[in-house]
Design a protein around this motif. Structure first.
Motif, PDB file in Angstrom:
ATOM      1  N   ILE A 124       0.835  -1.206   0.000  1.00  0.00           N
ATOM      2  CA  ILE A 124       0.000   0.000   0.000  1.00  0.00           C
ATOM      3  C   ILE A 124       0.870   1.256   0.000  1.00  0.00           C
ATOM      4  CG2 ILE A 124      -1.626   1.325   1.388  1.00  0.00           C
ATOM      5  CD1 ILE A 124      -3.215  -0.970   1.157  1.00  0.00           C
ATOM      6  N   ARG A 125       1.894   1.231   0.828  1.00  0.00           N
ATOM      7  CA  ARG A 125       2.791   2.387   0.923  1.00  0.00           C
ATOM      8  C   ARG A 125       4.230   1.889   0.884  1.00  0.00           C
ATOM      9  NH1 ARG A 125       3.386   7.074   5.537  1.00  0.00           N
ATOM     10  NH2 ARG A 125       5.127   8.043   4.499  1.00  0.00           N
ATOM     11  N   PRO A 126       4.962   2.214  -0.187  1.00  0.00           N
ATOM     12  CA  PRO A 126       6.348   1.749  -0.287  1.00  0.00           C
ATOM     13  C   PRO A 126       7.256   2.486   0.700  1.00  0.00           C
ATOM     14  CG  PRO A 126       5.804   3.171  -2.136  1.00  0.00           C
ATOM     15  CD  PRO A 126       4.549   2.989  -1.344  1.00  0.00           C
ATOM     16  N   ARG A 127       8.391   1.893   0.951  1.00  0.00           N
ATOM     17  CA  ARG A 127       9.367   2.490   1.860  1.00  0.00           C
ATOM     18  C   ARG A 127      10.018   3.678   1.171  1.00  0.00           C
ATOM     19  NH1 ARG A 127       9.922   0.824   6.450  1.00  0.00           N
ATOM     20  NH2 ARG A 127       9.782  -1.345   5.859  1.00  0.00           N
ATOM     21  N   GLU A 128      10.184   4.755   1.917  1.00  0.00           N
ATOM     22  CA  GLU A 128      10.857   5.942   1.390  1.00  0.00           C
ATOM     23  C   GLU A 128      12.008   6.306   2.309  1.00  0.00           C
ATOM     24  OE1 GLU A 128       8.059   9.125   0.918  1.00  0.00           O
ATOM     25  OE2 GLU A 128       6.845   8.011  -0.518  1.00  0.00           O
ATOM     26  N   ILE A 129      13.022   6.878   1.737  1.00  0.00           N
ATOM     27  CA  ILE A 129      14.141   7.353   2.544  1.00  0.00           C
ATOM     28  C   ILE A 129      13.665   8.582   3.324  1.00  0.00           C
ATOM     29  CG2 ILE A 129      15.057   8.767   0.672  1.00  0.00           C
ATOM     30  CD1 ILE A 129      17.849   8.095   1.718  1.00  0.00           C
ATOM     31  N   SER A 130      14.048   8.676   4.579  1.00  0.00           N
ATOM     32  CA  SER A 130      13.609   9.817   5.386  1.00  0.00           C
ATOM     33  C   SER A 130      14.307  11.090   4.899  1.00  0.00           C
ATOM     34  CB  SER A 130      13.925   9.583   6.861  1.00  0.00           C
ATOM     35  OG  SER A 130      15.325   9.650   7.087  1.00  0.00           O
ATOM     36  N   ALA A 131      13.657  12.211   5.119  1.00  0.00           N
ATOM     37  CA  ALA A 131      14.235  13.501   4.736  1.00  0.00           C
ATOM     38  C   ALA A 131      15.556  13.723   5.467  1.00  0.00           C
ATOM     39  CB  ALA A 131      13.250  14.621   5.043  1.00  0.00           C
ATOM     40  N   GLU A 132      15.597  13.330   6.741  1.00  0.00           N
ATOM     41  CA  GLU A 132      16.818  13.507   7.531  1.00  0.00           C
ATOM     42  C   GLU A 132      17.984  12.722   6.938  1.00  0.00           C
ATOM     43  OE1 GLU A 132      18.230  13.354  12.201  1.00  0.00           O
ATOM     44  OE2 GLU A 132      16.494  12.163  11.585  1.00  0.00           O
ATOM     45  N   LEU A 133      17.742  11.470   6.551  1.00  0.00           N
ATOM     46  CA  LEU A 133      18.811  10.673   5.948  1.00  0.00           C
ATOM     47  C   LEU A 133      19.230  11.242   4.597  1.00  0.00           C
ATOM     48  CD1 LEU A 133      20.734   8.309   5.884  1.00  0.00           C
ATOM     49  CD2 LEU A 133      18.836   6.844   5.143  1.00  0.00           C
ATOM     50  N   ALA A 134      18.276  11.679   3.795  1.00  0.00           N
ATOM     51  CA  ALA A 134      18.601  12.269   2.487  1.00  0.00           C
ATOM     52  C   ALA A 134      19.483  13.503   2.656  1.00  0.00           C
ATOM     53  CB  ALA A 134      17.321  12.621   1.737  1.00  0.00           C
ATOM     54  N   ILE A 135      19.157  14.337   3.633  1.00  0.00           N
ATOM     55  CA  ILE A 135      19.952  15.545   3.884  1.00  0.00           C
ATOM     56  C   ILE A 135      21.345  15.180   4.378  1.00  0.00           C
ATOM     57  CG2 ILE A 135      20.153  17.549   5.425  1.00  0.00           C
ATOM     58  CD1 ILE A 135      17.031  17.734   5.186  1.00  0.00           C
TER      59      ILE A 135
END
Length: 133
Positions: A3-14
Motif C-alpha cells: 500500500i505504501r512503499p518504503r521511502e528514505i527519510s528527509a533527515e537521511l537524504a539531507i
C-alpha cells in the motif's frame, strides 16, 4: 499488496548530501551511520516480505500520534484476521545488558532497543478497536 512503499527519510537524504559536501562532526557521523544502518535493515526486511503468501496489505513508515506522543511503525502487515506491527532493528557487533540499560562492547551506552516496543505496546493497548462497515 504493498500500500505504501518504503521511502528514505528527509533527515537521511539531507545527511547523505551533507556527508559528501562537508566534514561532519563525530556525533553527526554516528547519527548518519545509525540512520543508514536502519534504512538498510528496513530494505532487507522488505525483500523478505516480497514472498509473503496469502492476501495481505503492507504499509511502511507510519508515523502516528496518540495522546500527544508520536511513534513510528516501520511496517504494518495486515492479514484478514491479524495485524502485525514490525519494528526493524539492524545492529551489528556485540552488545550487553546491565541493570541500567544496554551497552556496546566498548562499554558505551546505547539507546534501549526495547523502548520503542514498550511504547507501542502501551499505546496499542489503550486504543479501542473500531469496526467500519
Amino acid at each position: 499488496m504493498l500500500i505504501r512503499p518504503r521511502e528514505i527519510s528527509a533527515e537521511l537524504a539531507i545527511l547523505r548530501i551533507l556527508n559528501r559536501k562537508m566534514n561532519l562532526t563525530e556525533k553527526e557521523k554516528l547519527h548518519y551511520f545509525i540512520l543508514e544502518k536502519g534504512y538498510e535493515g528496513e530494505l532487507k526486511f522488505d525483500s523478505l516480505t516480497k514472498n509473503l503468501q496469502g492476501e495481505h496489505l503492507i504499509t511502511n513508515d507510519l508515523l502516528l500520534n496518540h495522546n500527544y506522543s508520536s511513534f513510528q511503525i516501520d511496517s504494518l502487515i495486515h492479514f484478514q484476521k491479524s495485524i502485525y506491527l514490525i519494528d526493524v532493528k539492524n545492529f551489528e557487533g556485540d552488545y550487553f545488558f546491565k541493570p541500567d540499560g544496554f551497552y556496546s562492547a566498548n562499554d558505551k551506552p546505547i539507546k534501549d532497543p526495547l523502548a520503542q516496543l514498550k511504547k507501542m505496546r502501551i499505546i496499542t493497548q489503550s486504543i479501542k478497536p473500531t469496526v467500519w462497515i
